[in-house]
Scaffold this motif. Structure first.
Motif, mmCIF file in Angstrom:
data_model
loop_
_atom_site.group_PDB
_atom_site.id
_atom_site.type_symbol
_atom_site.label_atom_id
_atom_site.label_comp_id
_atom_site.label_asym_id
_atom_site.label_seq_id
_atom_site.Cartn_x
_atom_site.Cartn_y
_atom_site.Cartn_z
ATOM 1 N N PHE A 162 0.787 -1.136 -0.066
ATOM 2 C CA PHE A 162 -0.049 -0.016 0.019
ATOM 3 C C PHE A 162 0.866 1.139 0.074
ATOM 4 N N LYS A 163 2.247 1.147 0.342
ATOM 5 C CA LYS A 163 3.027 2.258 0.392
ATOM 6 C C LYS A 163 2.394 3.494 1.293
ATOM 7 N N ASP A 164 2.324 4.627 0.480
ATOM 8 C CA ASP A 164 2.071 5.689 1.318
ATOM 9 C C ASP A 164 0.363 6.220 1.311
ATOM 10 N N ILE A 165 -0.125 5.121 0.842
ATOM 11 C CA ILE A 165 -1.810 5.257 0.932
ATOM 12 C C ILE A 165 -2.219 5.567 2.582
ATOM 13 N N TYR A 166 -3.110 6.579 2.533
ATOM 14 C CA TYR A 166 -3.698 6.906 3.928
ATOM 15 C C TYR A 166 -4.292 5.978 4.213
ATOM 16 N N ILE A 167 -4.041 5.274 5.674
ATOM 17 C CA ILE A 167 -4.759 3.944 6.017
ATOM 18 C C ILE A 167 -6.218 3.959 6.276
ATOM 19 N N ASN A 168 -6.817 5.156 6.665
ATOM 20 C CA ASN A 168 -8.367 5.344 6.646
ATOM 21 C C ASN A 168 -8.911 5.164 5.100
ATOM 22 N N ASP A 169 -8.149 5.419 4.230
ATOM 23 C CA ASP A 169 -8.741 5.212 2.718
ATOM 24 C C ASP A 169 -8.556 3.921 2.199
ATOM 25 N N ILE A 170 -7.851 2.988 2.853
ATOM 26 C CA ILE A 170 -7.907 1.619 2.494
ATOM 27 C C ILE A 170 -9.397 0.885 2.601
ATOM 28 N N SER A 171 -9.815 0.614 1.416
ATOM 29 C CA SER A 171 -11.120 -0.117 1.809
ATOM 30 C C SER A 171 -10.979 -1.662 1.874
#
Length: 269
Positions: free
Chosen positions: A16-25
């Motif tokens: 996921f690299k630098d994807i904001y964790i709350n945006d991971i569905s």
């Protein structure tokens, strides 16, 4: 363990690299699971462990208000039926010829012969053997029976008395414990595995834990006609007795050492 969670966490960061964790569905987590599956080299049960660790990690964060939503909660797990069938079909216990080779091989040090003998005749876990000291070799005052007194374990059932098999009693009493002083759990595991694979072919599913499985198999065959033999065997190897535990352990205080000795001594190679 911390190491297991750390491995999963590194895999999450890599994917996921630098994807904001709350945006991971949950769909994103499902795609990650599919990506691990496509990579190959991992059994479904291994991938499921990573999924479970991820769900636990996210739940931990949500419970402590570090994250808003637990988007990993609906994450489905893979079917492990084939994994279980493959393991059952492929992994076999040591044959009598395997046992003969393991016990009679000339290792770099005779300490390895002792380690494998104790494992085959007592079903002690790898770490339990590594942790043995002179204080763990005890003689019962009433019966005179010698036993391994396992006082520390990861489970309640693991704390137990294991009668020393008649075929290794003389060796055990003549041996100074610990067998490998000041050796860490990981170092001990590495060296006993290395020397074992000098005799047994690596990659066939057989390992140090196979000693326990082999002991149990031989014991079941030797004691099949004994009432309560399975419960006594569970006590010897440190397995929980299920619904019988309350009666046998709490009220009956376990089985007498002489009964357990008879179960152990019936194991024959």
């Amino acid at each position: 363990s911390i190491a297991a969670y750390n491995t999963t966490f590194k895999m999450l960061i890599k994917y996921f690299k630098d994807i904001y964790i709350n945006d991971i569905s949950v769909e994103d987590f499902e795609e990650w699971k599919d990506a691990l599956l496509k990579e190959g080299g991992r059994m479904n049960c291994t991938i499921n462990k990573h999924m479970t660790y991820t769900k636990d990690f996210i739940k931990f964060a949500v419970d402590r208000h570090l994250l808003v939503h637990n988007n990993a909660k609906p994450l489905s797990l893979l079917d492990e039926t084939q994994d279980k069938q493959d393991r059952k079909q492929e992994v076999e216990n040591y044959s009598l010829s395997d046992v003969e080779k393991i016990l009679n091989y000339t290792y770099k040090s005779p300490v390895y012969n002792k380690i494998y003998k104790i494992a085959l005749y007592s079903a002690l876990r790898q770490n339990e053997i590594n942790s043995l000291t002179q204080d763990n070799i005890v003689q019962d005052k009433e019966t005179g029976i010698y036993y391994f007194n396992i006082t520390k374990s990861k489970s309640v059932a693991g704390v137990r008395k294991v009668p020393i098999h008649k075929d290794i009693l003389e060796m055990v009493l003549a041996t100074s414990f610990p067998l490998m002083p000041n050796m860490s759990k990981n170092a001990f595991s590495k060296t006993v595995r290395y020397h074992l694979y000098k005799v047994i072919e690596e990659g066939q599913g057989q390992n140090f834990h196979t000693f326990r499985a082999t002991f149990i198999e031989r014991s079941v065959k030797a004691n099949i006609d004994k009432v309560n033999s399975i419960f006594m065997l569970q006590e010897i190897v440190g397995h929980a007795k299920g619904e019988t535990a309350l009666t046998l352990d709490t009220y009956a205080k376990g089985f007498d050492i002489d009964l357990l000795q008879d179960i152990v001594d019936k194991v024959d190679y």
